[in-house]
Design an enzyme around this catalytic site. Sequence first.
Site, PDB file in Angstrom:
ATOM      1  N   ARG A 110       0.757  -1.117   0.065  1.00 22.68           N
ATOM      2  CA  ARG A 110      -0.076   0.079  -0.088  1.00 22.68           C
ATOM      3  C   ARG A 110       0.828   1.373   0.050  1.00 22.68           C
ATOM      4  O   ARG A 110       0.565   2.306  -0.571  1.00 22.68           O
ATOM      5  CB  ARG A 110      -0.980  -0.134   1.232  1.00 22.68           C
ATOM      6  CG  ARG A 110      -1.865   0.958   1.079  1.00 22.68           C
ATOM      7  CD  ARG A 110      -2.741   1.355   2.392  1.00 22.68           C
ATOM      8  NE  ARG A 110      -3.333  -0.148   2.699  1.00 22.68           N
ATOM      9  CZ  ARG A 110      -4.754  -0.278   2.287  1.00 22.68           C
ATOM     10  NH1 ARG A 110      -5.072   0.443   1.208  1.00 22.68           N
ATOM     11  NH2 ARG A 110      -4.931  -1.500   2.275  1.00 22.68           N
ATOM     12  N   GLY A 111       1.869   1.305   0.702  1.00 24.33           N
ATOM     13  CA  GLY A 111       2.860   2.219   0.782  1.00 24.33           C
ATOM     14  C   GLY A 111       3.435   2.712  -0.650  1.00 24.33           C
ATOM     15  O   GLY A 111       3.442   3.830  -0.857  1.00 24.33           O
TER      16      GLY A 111
END
Length: 265
Positions: free
Chosen positions: A249-250
């Site tokens: 996600r990052g």
Amino acid sequence: MQTATPSFPFAAVEGQQEFKLALLLAAINPAIGGVLVSGPRGSAKSTLARALADILPEQAEQNHPFVTLPLGTSEEMLIGSLDLQQALSEQQVQFKPGLLAKAHGGVLYVDEVNLLSDNLVDLLLDVAASGTNVVERNGVSHQHPAEFVLLGTMNPDEGELRPQLQDRFGLCVDLHTGYSIAERVAIVKLREAFEANPVAFIDKYADEQQAVKERVAKARQLLPEVECSDTLRVLIAQRCHDANVDGLRGDIVWYRAAVAYCAMN
């Protein structure tokens, strides 16, 4: 007839450059997944939050709503409800819009998001990421577009946000109130001028405000044309790896924010 209270112009806010940048990037690319702002009282959280809707690009026949989600909101108030009686009797689904539908095309603002129930935060983040709200009840379903900039603010002195939920917001900004003497004087003078004559104050910053709006609109248009080299993708992956970020996600949010930043510049 009750008129809307005018908002302090985004372009007139003094300081908080990181917060402004995060809001601009989220306005350019809502797929970033919203902005979480943590800071004490008096750090312009609410002021900038309410100013965000005014810099979103204009669209034909559409105003940009600014919808506030109260802490006491129920799940039905948030996602909407279905009239099953009408569905059974008239074979037609009657949908009563919730706050997610009302926020479509604008900003959904959650003050003190750390005090909001976990199930509502989960629903919010899922819809913000997908851009679609799906309501299901007893085998009957309805869906509608719900694309908005999600903005959550919190005062860490009043309790922390669960790490799992904090990680779901695209961008997070920690604010401070360490203003210099000159900055404190300038901020107070701006607030006094706005409260004395909001119309004149807003008119004074109209050109700067329009310039910010046009910058966001142009960046949105350029967004599909921006390409990210593999060298930069490797850099993003390396930074996330070095920070021991779980999942990808990052990486995805960093990429989307970088592309939005490039389009803006």
